[in-house]
Design a protein around this motif. Structure first.
Motif, PDB file in Angstrom:
ATOM      1  N   SER A   1       0.875  -1.330   0.234  1.00 20.33           N
ATOM      2  CA  SER A   1      -0.208   0.305   0.265  1.00 20.33           C
ATOM      3  C   SER A   1       0.699   1.485  -0.332  1.00 20.33           C
ATOM      4  CB  SER A   1      -1.062   0.234   0.828  1.00 20.33           C
ATOM      5  OG  SER A   1      -0.188  -0.221   2.155  1.00 20.33           O
ATOM      6  N   ASP A   2       0.448   2.127  -0.008  1.00 15.66           N
ATOM      7  CA  ASP A   2       1.251   3.650  -0.406  1.00 15.66           C
ATOM      8  C   ASP A   2       0.992   3.911   1.032  1.00 15.66           C
ATOM      9  OD1 ASP A   2       1.087   3.519  -3.083  1.00 15.66           O
ATOM     10  OD2 ASP A   2      -0.232   4.560  -3.487  1.00 15.66           O
TER      11      ASP A   2
ATOM     12  N   ASP B   1       2.791   1.999 -10.526  1.00 13.91           N
ATOM     13  CA  ASP B   1       1.862   1.228 -10.007  1.00 13.91           C
ATOM     14  C   ASP B   1       2.334   1.089  -8.677  1.00 13.91           C
ATOM     15  OD1 ASP B   1      -0.628   2.297 -11.465  1.00 13.91           O
ATOM     16  OD2 ASP B   1      -0.778   0.879 -12.230  1.00 13.91           O
TER      17      ASP B   1
ATOM     18  N   PRO C   1       4.076   1.141  -5.220  1.00 16.31           N
ATOM     19  CA  PRO C   1       3.982   2.181  -3.652  1.00 16.31           C
ATOM     20  C   PRO C   1       4.760   2.897  -3.525  1.00 16.31           C
ATOM     21  CG  PRO C   1       3.502  -0.392  -3.327  1.00 16.31           C
ATOM     22  CD  PRO C   1       4.310  -0.670  -5.036  1.00 16.31           C
TER      23      PRO C   1
ATOM     24  N   THR D   1      -0.300  12.978  -3.491  1.00 13.98           N
ATOM     25  CA  THR D   1      -1.247  12.008  -2.674  1.00 13.98           C
ATOM     26  C   THR D   1      -2.382  11.912  -3.810  1.00 13.98           C
ATOM     27  OG1 THR D   1      -2.680  13.716  -1.049  1.00 13.98           O
ATOM     28  CG2 THR D   1      -0.558  13.184  -0.010  1.00 13.98           C
ATOM     29  N   GLU D   2      -3.110  13.049  -4.420  1.00 12.58           N
ATOM     30  CA  GLU D   2      -4.442  12.683  -5.047  1.00 12.58           C
ATOM     31  C   GLU D   2      -3.905  12.489  -6.462  1.00 12.58           C
ATOM     32  OE1 GLU D   2      -6.233  16.568  -4.362  1.00 12.58           O
ATOM     33  OE2 GLU D   2      -6.172  16.196  -2.858  1.00 12.58           O
ATOM     34  N   THR D   3      -2.451  12.649  -7.217  1.00  8.02           N
ATOM     35  CA  THR D   3      -2.637  12.237  -8.523  1.00  8.02           C
ATOM     36  C   THR D   3      -1.674  10.663  -8.462  1.00  8.02           C
ATOM     37  OG1 THR D   3      -2.709  14.769  -8.602  1.00  8.02           O
ATOM     38  CG2 THR D   3      -1.231  12.874 -10.493  1.00  8.02           C
TER      39      THR D   3
ATOM     40  N   MET E   1      -1.540   8.470  -5.605  1.00  4.46           N
ATOM     41  CA  MET E   1      -1.298   7.556  -4.438  1.00  4.46           C
ATOM     42  C   MET E   1      -2.571   6.796  -4.372  1.00  4.46           C
ATOM     43  SD  MET E   1       0.905   9.325  -2.073  1.00  4.46           S
ATOM     44  CE  MET E   1       0.966   7.992  -0.194  1.00  4.46           C
ATOM     45  N   THR E   2      -2.460   5.676  -4.419  1.00  2.00           N
ATOM     46  CA  THR E   2      -4.405   5.033  -3.995  1.00  2.00           C
ATOM     47  C   THR E   2      -4.408   5.156  -2.938  1.00  2.00           C
ATOM     48  OG1 THR E   2      -3.881   3.978  -6.125  1.00  2.00           O
ATOM     49  CG2 THR E   2      -5.943   3.550  -4.584  1.00  2.00           C
ATOM     50  N   ASP E   3      -5.467   5.016  -1.822  1.00  2.00           N
ATOM     51  CA  ASP E   3      -5.552   5.404  -0.143  1.00  2.00           C
ATOM     52  C   ASP E   3      -4.847   4.995   0.155  1.00  2.00           C
ATOM     53  OD1 ASP E   3      -8.449   5.634  -1.178  1.00  2.00           O
ATOM     54  OD2 ASP E   3      -9.062   3.227  -1.976  1.00  2.00           O
ATOM     55  N   PRO E   4      -3.820   5.797   0.794  1.00  2.22           N
ATOM     56  CA  PRO E   4      -2.795   5.325   1.102  1.00  2.22           C
ATOM     57  C   PRO E   4      -2.679   5.694   2.989  1.00  2.22           C
ATOM     58  CG  PRO E   4      -2.489   8.039   0.456  1.00  2.22           C
ATOM     59  CD  PRO E   4      -3.940   7.585  -0.416  1.00  2.22           C
TER      60      PRO E   4
END
Length: 583
Positions: free
Chosen positions: A41-42, A177, A179, A195-197, A199-202
Motif C-alpha cells: 500500500s501507499d 503503479d 507503492p 497524494t491525489e495524483t 497515490m491510492t488510499d494511502p
C-alpha cells in the motif's frame, strides 16, 4: 515500549540496531515499520526531522531486498546531496550483514562518469538519488524504474520547497503503479497534490501532528544590536563547554562574513552555502561529522537535509525567512530523543516577529542573558582547572629539569603565567553587557522618562481618566444624537455621502513613524499612545500597522491634539513623530 522484533523485523536487524545502541523504536518506527513490511500500500508518514524516519523505511527495505535478483528493487529520493549521502551510509551500515547487497547513491554536483560506471557494472538493489541527477540518468536511459518495488520520498516537503515539484512528478510517472512511501514534516498543498495524483488510499501515520516542533528543544532568545551580534555569539561559544552545532544566517554574504570573523577570532569554523563546490561541501561536512569542526555557519538552503547526530545547539542570527524554515533550522538539534537548545539572537525590532512565531508554532521562547566577560572567563577557568586536575602528572627527568628552571618563580607567579598562556590576555570586547532592551520595554520606559521630565507625578489614575473620558463621550454622543434627530427631516432628501476615510465622526486620524519593524503591534501601540497622551485605551481605534509606520484614530476632544505629548522621544535612533494625518 515495544521491541523491534515485535514490529515484525527479523532478529538479525534487532541485533544490528542493538550494536548501534538503538534498542527502543521511536513513535514513527512503531507505526510505520509494520505497515511497510506488508509492502502492498501507499504510505504517508508525517513526523519531524530527527525522529528516526530513515530506520522506519530503511529496515523494511533491507528486509524485502532479494539480493539474488540483479535488479533495482527500491528507490529513495532525497532533496539534497548531504541527505542522500547520509541515507546511503545508514542503509549500508545496517545492510552489512546482508550478503551481496548492492547500494548506490547518485547526486548532482559530482562527476557523472563514475556514477555511470557503477550503474553499468551492476544494477544496485537500492538506489538513493537526488531528483535532478535521477532524472538525468532516466533521460539517458541509464536507469530503469520498471522493476522497482517501492519509491521512498524522504523530506518531501523540503523537496517541493526547493523547487523540485515538476521533477518529482516526472519521476513518479516513471514508477508506474508501485507503492509510494512518502515522509514529510508538514502537509502543504503541493504534497496533497502528489497524494491525489499518484497515490491510492494511502495509509497515513501522523506523529505529534499538533506539535510542529520537537518538544525536546529548549527555545531561548537574546536581544542584541546588530553591531554586537557576532560578539554575543562568541560569548555563547566561549561559555558553553563542548558546544557542537550550526549557526544560521539569512544570506550567503552574511554566512561567509560571520565565518570569517569567527576564524579571525580563533574559532575553527567553516561556512556552508551555495557558492561552494561539491568537493568543498563534502570536505566541510566530513570535518564536521568527525568533530574537527565544532560549528558550521550555514544558510537555510545549504543546511537542508543535514542529518548530524548529537548537535547541542542551533544559533539563529536573526529571524528565519518563515516559520517553517525556523522549525527546520531548530530541528537540526534534539534528534532521536535527545535534547538540544535553539538560541535566537535578535535585534530589538524582531521581537514582535518572534512572538508571532511562538503563537504559530505553539512554542515558548524564553529569554536568555548573553554571558558577561567575567562569566565567560570564570567558566573557562573552571573548565581548565577541572581538566588539569584530571590530567595524569608526568614523571622523570623532564619534570626535574622543569622544576630547576622554574625554581625562581613563586607559586602565584607560576599559576598566573599558566593562566595567561592558557586563557589569553585581556578579554575581548569593549562592552561587558551586550544585552539590548526590547522595543516593547523601551516604548514603556520612554513614556516613564517623559512623565518624570514633565513632572506628572500627580497625574490622576487610569481609572479616573477612563471614567471622565467615558462620561464626556456619552455627553457628546447624546448631543450628537439630538442634533441628528433635529436635522433628520432635512437630510431625508439629500444623497448620502461616503464616509471620510481619515476621520471617524468625532475621531481624529493620526500617523506615527514606527511600525512592525520597530517592535510595534496593535496592543503595544494602544498601550504606548494611551500612557503617553494620558487618554483611555478605549479612545484609540482603527489601528493599522505597516512595516515602518502606522495609523490610528483617537476619539473625543482630548484626541484633537496629542502630538505634543511625543515631542523629544526617539525610536531606534530616530526622532519619533506623531501627527494628525491631515497635517
Amino acid at each position: 515500549m515495544q521491541a523491534f522484533q515485535e514490529l515484525g523485523l527479523h532478529e538479525s536487524w534487532a541485533a544490528a540496531l542493538a550494536a548501534a545502541s538503538i534498542t527502543e523504536p521511536t513513535a514513527i518506527q512503531v507505526q510505520a515499520i509494520p505497515v511497510l513490511l506488508q509492502q502492498n500500500s501507499d504510505f504517508i508518514g508525517l513526523a519531524q526531522t530527527g525522529t528516526g524516519k530513515t530506520i522506519a523505511y530503511g529496515l523494511p527495505i533491507l528486509q524485502h531486498c532479494n539480493t539474488a535478483e540483479p535488479t533495482t528493487q527500491f528507490l529513495v529520493v532525497a532533496p539534497t546531496r548531504e541527505l542522500a549521502v547520509q541515507i546511503g551510509e545508514e542503509l549500508k551500515r545496517f545492510g552489512k550483514q546482508q550478503r551481496g547487497l548492492r547500494l548506490l547513491t547518485v547526486y548532482g554536483g559530482a562527476p557523472i562518469a563514475g556514477q555511470l560506471r557503477s550503474l553499468r557494472a551492476n544494477a544496485p538493489h537500492i538506489l538513493v538519488a537526488t531528483p535532478g541527477r535521477l532524472l538525468d540518468l532516466i533521460r539517458r536511459k541509464e536507469v530503469s524504474l520498471d522493476t522497482v518495488n517501492a519509491v521512498v520520498l524522504d523530506e518531501a516537503d523540503e523537496m517541493l520547497n526547493m523547487g523540485f515539484k515538476e521533477d518529482v512528478h516526472e519521476i513518479l510517472k516513471h514508477t508506474g503503479d508501485h507503492p509510494i512511501w512518502m515522509f514529510s514534516a508538514t502537509m502543504p498543498p503541493a504534497i496533497r497534490t502528489i497524494t491525489e495524483t499518484f497515490m491510492t488510499d494511502p495509509v497515513v501515520v501522523s506523529i505529534d501532528s499538533t506539535q510542529r516542533t520537537n518538544v525536546n528543544i529548549e527555545h531561548r532568545y537574546a536581544i542584541v544590536t546588530r553591531k554586537n551580534r557576532n560578539e554575543a555569539l562568541k560569548r555563547f561559544l566561549d561559555h558553553i563547554p563542548d558546544v557542537y552545532g550550526i549557526v544560521f544566517c539569512r544570506t550567503r554574504v552574511d554566512t561567509q562574513e560571520v565565518a570569517d570573523d569567527l576564524n579571525r577570532s580563533g574559532y575553527r569554523v567553516e561556512a556552508l552555502h551555495g557558492d561552494l563546490s561539491q568537493v568543498q561541501r563534502e570536505r566541510v561536512m566530513n570535518q564536521f561529522r568527525k568533530r574537527a569542526l565544532k560549528m558550521i555557519v550555514a544558510t537555510d538552503v545549504a543546511a537542508r537535509g543535514l542529518d548530524i547526530n548529537d548537535l547541542t545547539h542551533v544559533f539563529h542570527l536573526g529571524m528565519a525567512q518563515d516559520h517553517e524554515s525556523f522549525a527546520h533550522r531548530s530541528g537540526r538539534t534534539a534528534r532521536a530523543g535527545k535534547s538540544g537548545m535553539s538560541v535566537l539572537l535578535l535585534n530589538p525590532r524582531e521581537e514582535s516577529s518572534m512572538r508571532r512565531l511562538e503563537k504559530t508554532l505553539k512554542i515558548s521562547v524564553q529569554p536568555i542573558e548573553i554571558p558577561t566577560l567575567q562569566q565567560v572567563q570564570r567558566g573557562q577557568l573552571d573548565l581548565w582547572v577541572d581538566n588539569l586536575k584530571k590530567t595524569k602528572p608526568a614523571k622523570g627527568q623532564m619534570v626535574e629539569s622543569a622544576m630547576e628552571q622554574l625554581m625562581e618563580l613563586s607559586k602565584e607567579e607560576l599559576i598566573g603565567k599558566l593562566l595567561a598562556q592558557q586563557l589569553g590576555g585581556a578579554p575581548r570586547g569593549a562592552d561587558d553587557d551586550l544585552n539590548a532592551r526590547s522595543e516593547r520595554s523601551s516604548f514603556r520606559e520612554r513614556g516613564e522618562r517623559s512623565d518624570r521630565r514633565e513632572g506628572r507625578k500627580g497625574r490622576e489614575s487610569w481609572q479616573d481618566r477612563e471614567r471622565k473620558s467615558e462620561g464626556k463621550r456619552e455627553r457628546t454622543e447624546r448631543a450628537d444624537h439630538d442634533r441628528k434627530s433635529d436635522r433628520k427631516g432635512e437630510k431625508k432628501d439629500r444623497p448620502e455621502r461616503k464616509a471620510r476615510s481619515k476621520k471617524n465622526d468625532d475621531g481624529t486620524r493620526y500617523f506615527i513613524n514606527a511600525g512592525f519593524a520597530d517592535g510595534l503591534d496593535p496592543k503595544t501601540l494602544v498601550d504606548f499612545v494611551a500612557e503617553q497622551a494620558g487618554i483611555s485605551r478605549k479612545q484609540i481605534e482603527r489601528v493599522s500597522i505597516k512595516d515602518r509606520f502606522a495609523f490610528f484614530d483617537v476619539q473625543g476632544q482630548e484626541g484633537k491634539n496629542i502630538g505634543r505629548h511625543f515631542d523629544g522621544l526617539e525610536v531606534n535612533g530616530r526622532k519619533l513623530r506623531v501627527n494628525r494625518d491631515d497635517e
